[in-house]
Design a protein around this motif. Structure first.
Motif, PDB file in Angstrom:
ATOM      1  N   GLY A  41      -0.660  -2.167  -9.382  1.00 34.22           N
ATOM      2  CA  GLY A  41      -0.135  -0.806  -9.362  1.00 34.22           C
ATOM      3  C   GLY A  41      -0.967   0.131 -10.215  1.00 34.22           C
ATOM      4  O   GLY A  41      -1.752  -0.308 -11.057  1.00 34.22           O
ATOM      5  N   ARG A  42      -0.789   1.422 -10.013  1.00 31.88           N
ATOM      6  CA  ARG A  42      -1.526   2.430 -10.791  1.00 31.88           C
ATOM      7  C   ARG A  42      -1.310   2.282 -12.290  1.00 31.88           C
ATOM      8  O   ARG A  42      -2.174   2.616 -13.081  1.00 31.88           O
ATOM      9  N   ASP A  68       1.996   2.226  -3.277  1.00 33.16           N
ATOM     10  CA  ASP A  68       0.872   2.626  -4.134  1.00 33.16           C
ATOM     11  C   ASP A  68       0.267   1.468  -4.926  1.00 33.16           C
ATOM     12  O   ASP A  68      -0.172   1.628  -6.055  1.00 33.16           O
ATOM     13  N   ALA A  88       0.836  -1.204   0.000  1.00 33.42           N
ATOM     14  CA  ALA A  88       0.000   0.000   0.000  1.00 33.42           C
ATOM     15  C   ALA A  88       0.869   1.252   0.000  1.00 33.42           C
ATOM     16  O   ALA A  88       0.574   2.224  -0.713  1.00 33.42           O
TER      17      ALA A  88
END
Length: 162
Positions: A57-58, A36, A33
């Protein structure tokens, strides 16, 4: 049909995880976390295997983290090799006293306890085929949303892929 109990602070507890494994999972989840990643514990994979932690992941990168609570656990459980077909990276999360030298060097390594974790190495990257990435992202999203729905209203039925 009642499934495993969902907990807001950790993976579904179904009796298969030791206290040590749950502590490693909690620390590893906190690390992911902080990096990210969104994390789904105990995610069933298309192969029929179940990943201890799956992190998204983003940028769409997928990591699978295999938790090993003991040397015996590592030596008797070889399913982690199958995870490479479902993730960009495969990592092991172990307690700080685990003999990390026995783990494969091409896998990532996380040292974790119940309070946090440290990423020692990311491990080798594998490029997922587009169709596999899409299937994994849809699975991740459905399971995460389904678990959130059950946390909000445990009476909801029909969420079979949790």
């Amino acid at each position: 049909m009642q499934g495993p109990a969902l907990t807001p602070l950790g993976p579904p507890v179904d009796g298969r995880q030791s206290e040590r494994a749950l502590a490693i999972a909690r620390g590893a989840t906190r690390l992911l976390a902080a990096l990210d990643f969104a994390v789904v514990p105990e995610l069933a994979l298309p192969s029929g295997r179940r990943a201890d932690l799956t992190a998204l992941g983003r940028n769409g990168v997928l990591w699978i983290v295999e938790i090993k609570s003991s040397v015996e656990d590592f030596r008797t459980d070889r399913k982690w090799g199958d995870y490479r077909a479902h993730a960009d990276r495969v990592l092991f999360a172990v307690a700080p006293d685990f003999p990390a030298a026995i783990l494969p060097e091409d896998a990532g390594l996380i040292l974790a306890d119940a309070h946090g974790a440290e990423l020692l190495r990311e491990g080798e990257a594998f490029a997922l085929p587009a169709a596999t990435r899409k299937a994994m992202m849809l699975r991740f999203a459905r399971v995460a949303a389904g678990r959130m729905t059950l946390l909000c209203d445990p009476a909801v039925r029909g969420l079979t892929d949790l």
